[in-house]
Design an enzyme around this catalytic site. Structure first.
Site, PDB file in Angstrom:
ATOM      1  N   SER A  64       0.791  -1.246   0.000  1.00  0.00           N
ATOM      2  CA  SER A  64       0.000   0.000   0.000  1.00  0.00           C
ATOM      3  C   SER A  64       0.813   1.280   0.000  1.00  0.00           C
ATOM      4  O   SER A  64       0.248   2.358  -0.198  1.00  0.00           O
ATOM      5  CB  SER A  64      -0.923   0.033   1.212  1.00  0.00           C
ATOM      6  OG  SER A  64      -2.130  -0.560   0.881  1.00  0.00           O
ATOM      7  N   LYS A  67       0.466   3.417  -2.887  1.00  0.00           N
ATOM      8  CA  LYS A  67      -0.730   4.263  -3.066  1.00  0.00           C
ATOM      9  C   LYS A  67      -0.367   5.753  -3.030  1.00  0.00           C
ATOM     10  O   LYS A  67      -1.091   6.593  -3.562  1.00  0.00           O
ATOM     11  CB  LYS A  67      -1.795   3.918  -2.011  1.00  0.00           C
ATOM     12  CG  LYS A  67      -2.386   2.511  -2.239  1.00  0.00           C
ATOM     13  CD  LYS A  67      -3.406   2.072  -1.204  1.00  0.00           C
ATOM     14  CE  LYS A  67      -4.079   0.780  -1.649  1.00  0.00           C
ATOM     15  NZ  LYS A  67      -4.049  -0.346  -0.784  1.00  0.00           N
ATOM     16  N   TYR A 189      -4.164  -2.395 -10.411  1.00  0.00           N
ATOM     17  CA  TYR A 189      -4.061  -2.216  -8.950  1.00  0.00           C
ATOM     18  C   TYR A 189      -3.112  -3.266  -8.336  1.00  0.00           C
ATOM     19  O   TYR A 189      -2.215  -2.930  -7.562  1.00  0.00           O
ATOM     20  CB  TYR A 189      -5.460  -2.313  -8.315  1.00  0.00           C
ATOM     21  CG  TYR A 189      -5.416  -2.332  -6.801  1.00  0.00           C
ATOM     22  CD1 TYR A 189      -5.196  -1.171  -6.067  1.00  0.00           C
ATOM     23  CD2 TYR A 189      -5.550  -3.531  -6.096  1.00  0.00           C
ATOM     24  CE1 TYR A 189      -5.126  -1.200  -4.681  1.00  0.00           C
ATOM     25  CE2 TYR A 189      -5.485  -3.562  -4.717  1.00  0.00           C
ATOM     26  CZ  TYR A 189      -5.272  -2.395  -4.018  1.00  0.00           C
ATOM     27  OH  TYR A 189      -5.189  -2.428  -2.642  1.00  0.00           O
ATOM     28  N   TYR A 241      -4.206   2.801   8.220  1.00  0.00           N
ATOM     29  CA  TYR A 241      -5.411   1.989   8.448  1.00  0.00           C
ATOM     30  C   TYR A 241      -6.186   2.560   9.645  1.00  0.00           C
ATOM     31  O   TYR A 241      -6.332   3.763   9.751  1.00  0.00           O
ATOM     32  CB  TYR A 241      -5.025   0.511   8.667  1.00  0.00           C
ATOM     33  CG  TYR A 241      -4.034  -0.016   7.659  1.00  0.00           C
ATOM     34  CD1 TYR A 241      -4.344  -0.055   6.303  1.00  0.00           C
ATOM     35  CD2 TYR A 241      -2.775  -0.461   8.037  1.00  0.00           C
ATOM     36  CE1 TYR A 241      -3.443  -0.551   5.367  1.00  0.00           C
ATOM     37  CE2 TYR A 241      -1.873  -0.950   7.109  1.00  0.00           C
ATOM     38  CZ  TYR A 241      -2.213  -0.981   5.778  1.00  0.00           C
ATOM     39  OH  TYR A 241      -1.317  -1.456   4.866  1.00  0.00           O
ATOM     40  N   VAL A 259       1.202  -3.729   3.892  1.00  0.00           N
ATOM     41  CA  VAL A 259       1.162  -5.039   4.553  1.00  0.00           C
ATOM     42  C   VAL A 259       2.424  -5.881   4.292  1.00  0.00           C
ATOM     43  O   VAL A 259       2.563  -6.956   4.855  1.00  0.00           O
ATOM     44  CB  VAL A 259      -0.105  -5.857   4.187  1.00  0.00           C
ATOM     45  CG1 VAL A 259      -1.356  -5.191   4.709  1.00  0.00           C
ATOM     46  CG2 VAL A 259      -0.181  -6.103   2.687  1.00  0.00           C
TER      47      VAL A 259
END
Ligand code: GLU
Length: 305
Positions: A64, A67, A189, A241, A259
């Protein structure tokens, strides 16, 4: 740098043998093969001084953390219209939750939860001719690093097990907020999440968020100051998160975790620091990474607050 270096060494050796109560992510089967006790740290200052310790040079799955990069490119291409497609509010829900999408009519709460990042991928697909190649080239230019690449095995492993991301993408499409083919969006993605970098590469690529005057080796600016400020703001409110509040409380820097066990944190006008330790706490953030950064900003008194 000398001051940072001594403090990083002290904390690293303090934490190296601490019992790590976290667990490696295994819901993407390929990620479970990582060596669980890897531990690396790297800092790059805005003067481009660099220091690393432990496994700082070993590539890992940034997941992530990518992102940030996809958001950066989408923001460059789409400008302020981007916020019509994705919001900038913390979600207070797990990163892969479907819950709020129903009431928010398919507009994800922010670009760092999976639903938001999937919409960002859709925006990029609408702009880029060869999305995977173009995105990687964008990353290579910012980092001045031609070795960056996707890990095809990780991407395929997630594709096979990514039922929840497929559900998110289909659900958002039912509200009209995905314009391209669902399979193409998901493939893009999963590839973006599979990019590998070392702590050193990560602290170098994210420097544009710390340095207001950053230009690439080709002389291009990555973002305007105002755009960089906004991405930092989303990082501090949504980067960890369900633990974003806790990270701001204990560490006090904008940042993003993945992660794969990586964390990148930015001190605007000073440095970018990265930690990698694959065992995750209950909220999906690197257990030792969180501890390291809490100690680092306390000992250097260098949080933004
Ligand atoms: N590829 C991962 C997923 O979609 C990214 C998760 C993360 O690092 O937060 O589940």
């Amino acid at each position: 740098m000398e001051n940072y270096k001594t403090i990083i060494e002290d904390i690293y050796y303090d934490l190296k043998n601490v019992d790590d109560i976290g667990e490696v992510a295994n819901y993407i089967p390929e990620l479970a093969f990582v060596s669980p006790n890897s531990f690396g740290v790297n800092i790059t200052t805005i003067d481009k001084e660099n220091f690393g310790i432990g496994d700082f040079d070993q590539k890992f799955s940034i997941q992530s953390i990518s992102k940030i990069l996809s958001l950066t490119l989408a923001y460059k291409l789409e400008g302020e219209n981007l916020w019509n497609r994705v919001d900038v509010e913390p979600s207070g829900n797990p990163f892969n939750s479907l819950l709020q999408l129903e009431t928010n009519l398919g507009k994800p709460r922010n670009p760092f939860i999976n639903s938001g990042a999937i919409v960002i991928c859709d925006v990029l697909l609408s702009h880029l001719k060869n999305p995977k190649v173009d995105f990687l080239n964008f990353c290579k230019e910012i980092a001045n690093n031609t070795t960056l690449n996707y890990n095809e095995k990780v991407a395929q492993s997630e594709k096979k097990s990514g039922y929840r991301n497929a559900a998110l993408c289909n659900f958002i499409k039912s509200f009209g907020n995905i314009k391209n083919d669902v399979d193409e969006v998901l493939d893009f993605y999963f590839h973006i999440c599979s990019i590998e970098m070392s702590c050193k590469e990560l602290s170098q690529i994210a420097l544009y968020l710390a340095d207001d005057f950053y230009t690439t080796h080709k002389g291009n600016r990555v973002l305007t100051m105002s755009q960089a400020k906004r991405i930092n703001a989303i990082m501090i409110t949504c980067g960890f998160y369900d633990e974003s509040g806790e990270f701001a409380f204990k560490v006090g820097l904008p940042g993003k975790s993945g992660v794969g066990g990586g964390i990148v944190a930015i001190h605007p006008d000073k440095y970018c620091i990265t930690v990698w330790s694959p065992k995750l706490n209950q909220n999906g953030n690197s257990y030792k990474g969180m501890l390291f950064l809490e100690k680092f900003t306390s000992k250097t008194t260098s949080s933004i607050f």
